[in-house]
Design an enzyme around this catalytic site. Structure first.
Site, PDB file in Angstrom:
ATOM      1  N   CYS A  16      -3.966   7.122  77.183  1.00  0.00           N
ATOM      2  CA  CYS A  16      -4.927   7.693  76.244  1.00  0.00           C
ATOM      3  C   CYS A  16      -4.286   8.624  75.232  1.00  0.00           C
ATOM      4  O   CYS A  16      -4.933   9.043  74.271  1.00  0.00           O
ATOM      5  CB  CYS A  16      -6.023   8.425  77.007  1.00  0.00           C
ATOM      6  SG  CYS A  16      -7.127   7.327  77.933  1.00  0.00           S
ATOM      7  N   LYS A  19      -4.393   7.478  71.505  1.00  0.00           N
ATOM      8  CA  LYS A  19      -5.627   7.460  70.718  1.00  0.00           C
ATOM      9  C   LYS A  19      -5.377   7.976  69.303  1.00  0.00           C
ATOM     10  O   LYS A  19      -4.485   8.793  69.066  1.00  0.00           O
ATOM     11  CB  LYS A  19      -6.685   8.364  71.370  1.00  0.00           C
ATOM     12  CG  LYS A  19      -7.411   7.775  72.564  1.00  0.00           C
ATOM     13  CD  LYS A  19      -8.508   8.720  73.009  1.00  0.00           C
ATOM     14  CE  LYS A  19      -9.384   8.102  74.078  1.00  0.00           C
ATOM     15  NZ  LYS A  19     -10.481   9.006  74.488  1.00  0.00           N
ATOM     16  N   ASP A  50     -19.443   9.072  75.613  1.00  0.00           N
ATOM     17  CA  ASP A  50     -18.485   8.145  76.215  1.00  0.00           C
ATOM     18  C   ASP A  50     -18.890   6.681  76.097  1.00  0.00           C
ATOM     19  O   ASP A  50     -18.037   5.795  76.186  1.00  0.00           O
ATOM     20  CB  ASP A  50     -18.295   8.504  77.691  1.00  0.00           C
ATOM     21  CG  ASP A  50     -17.676   9.881  77.853  1.00  0.00           C
ATOM     22  OD1 ASP A  50     -16.470  10.008  77.569  1.00  0.00           O
ATOM     23  OD2 ASP A  50     -18.379  10.822  78.235  1.00  0.00           O
ATOM     24  N   SER A 140      -7.776 -12.427  75.544  1.00  0.00           N
ATOM     25  CA  SER A 140      -6.359 -12.101  75.484  1.00  0.00           C
ATOM     26  C   SER A 140      -5.776 -12.560  74.153  1.00  0.00           C
ATOM     27  O   SER A 140      -6.240 -13.546  73.567  1.00  0.00           O
ATOM     28  CB  SER A 140      -5.603 -12.760  76.643  1.00  0.00           C
ATOM     29  OG  SER A 140      -5.702 -14.178  76.552  1.00  0.00           O
TER      30      SER A 140
END
Length: 330
Positions: A16, A19, A50, A140
């Protein structure tokens, strides 16, 4: 390929911490409202919660989120577990229950064996199974660097929603996981040292903490991820029109976190977090190392909730709005 593969060598950032910085993100989405839809939107872009939530009926809200990131550890199975737990956390942070998820996988197939990608997917599958959440298919692409996460759909009772804007003065502020995974992951990326407690913390679901929060009437909170404790606390303070006071002496850290900061293993994401919150934070006597730890970019961190939870650490309280959004005390 010869020798062990270090997945973190294929990541410009880690977890994270990669970000887009919070200030840049807010500027980028400013003025972008939700598209019109048939269902009532209960939670959208307004405060940076969130997940998005729409009402299906009087008793049911649909929770939707997506989260993916670059490798935060070298072990592909552990990375899959961590990325899945992190994505599922967005639903738990809203007071919801995840029902079904889809894999999101970017893979440099000419650089890394597909066997490693299978281990990543296996890690995600095992954590989804632990959560009681179906993991069915996904998407993917062949990419320059590996990235993995989930798109998750869950449900929540509208009256049990946990949001950023529901704080009230006088409520205690609790944290359910220790901080420090950001600096430990940065050290791992640089040296190859493995930190088992950090991996265990990141791979642990926030399910039980969320269930307790809902049962005890918590209605304000978030999870602590890439913007660090101070960044997420600041978003809560602004959305609720309050000041958040953090008692720095009570914030728990993983073993080795302070040493990692001392030795300079601080990500660019953590420094950007600190720069972002500094203009509206009274740091008191907190020194640079403490400030960096409080702003440390977490991956799959714990819940930060306005209320007292069994097993969680009370690290501060919500105050009436003062001159700053955040106040650090000792």
């Amino acid at each position: 390929m010869t020798g062990p593969v270090r997945l973190t060598e294929y990541a410009r950032g880690g977890g994270c911490a990669c970000k887009i910085p919070p200030g840049e993100l807010e500027a980028m989405v400013a003025g972008l409202g939700p598209a019109a839809g048939a269902a009532e939107l209960l939670v959208g872009l307004e405060n940076g919660d969130d997940a998005a939530v729409v009402r299906l009926d009087e008793r049911t809200g649909l929770v939707s989120t997506a989260d993916f990131f670059t490798p935060v550890v070298d072990d592909p199975y552990d990375w899959g577990r961590i990325a899945a737990a992190n994505a599922l956390s967005d639903v738990y942070a809203m007071g919801g229950t995840p029902l079904v998820a889809l894999n999101l996988l970017c893979w440099p197939r000419e650089k890394l064996p597909l066997e490693l990608a299978r281990e990543v997917l296996r890690g995600g599958q095992d954590v989804a199974r632990e959560a009681g959440c179906h993991l069915a298919g996904g998407h993917s692409v062949d990419d320059d660097g590996p990235k993995y996460g989930l798109a998750v759909t869950g449900v929540v009772r509208p009256e049990e929603l946990i949001t950023l804007d529901a704080g009230r003065p006088g409520l205690p502020l609790s944290l359910t996981k220790p901080l420090g995974v950001g600096v430990l992951n940065t050290r791992h990326k640089a040296t190859g040292e493995r930190f088992a407690e950090a991996v265990a913390s990141m791979a642990a679901l926030n399910r039980d903490a969320a269930c307790v929060a809902v049962a005890t009437g918590v209605r304000c909170g978030t999870d602590v991820t890439g913007f660090g404790l101070l960044g997420h606390a600041s978003k809560l303070a602004r959305a609720s029109g309050l000041t958040v006071a953090v008692d720095a002496a009570r914030v728990p850290y993983l073993p080795g976190a302070r040493e990692a900061v001392r030795d300079g293993y601080v990500s660019g994401g953590t420094r950007r977090n600190l720069d972002w919150v500094t203009p509206w934070t009274d740091f008191g006597a907190a020194g640079e190392a403490e400030r960096l730890l409080l702003a440390d970019a977490q991956t799959s961190g714990g819940l930060l909730v306005a209320g007292e939870l069994p097993g969680a650490t009370v690290i501060g309280e919500l105050l009436p709005r003062g001159d700053e959004h955040l106040v650090i005390v000792r």
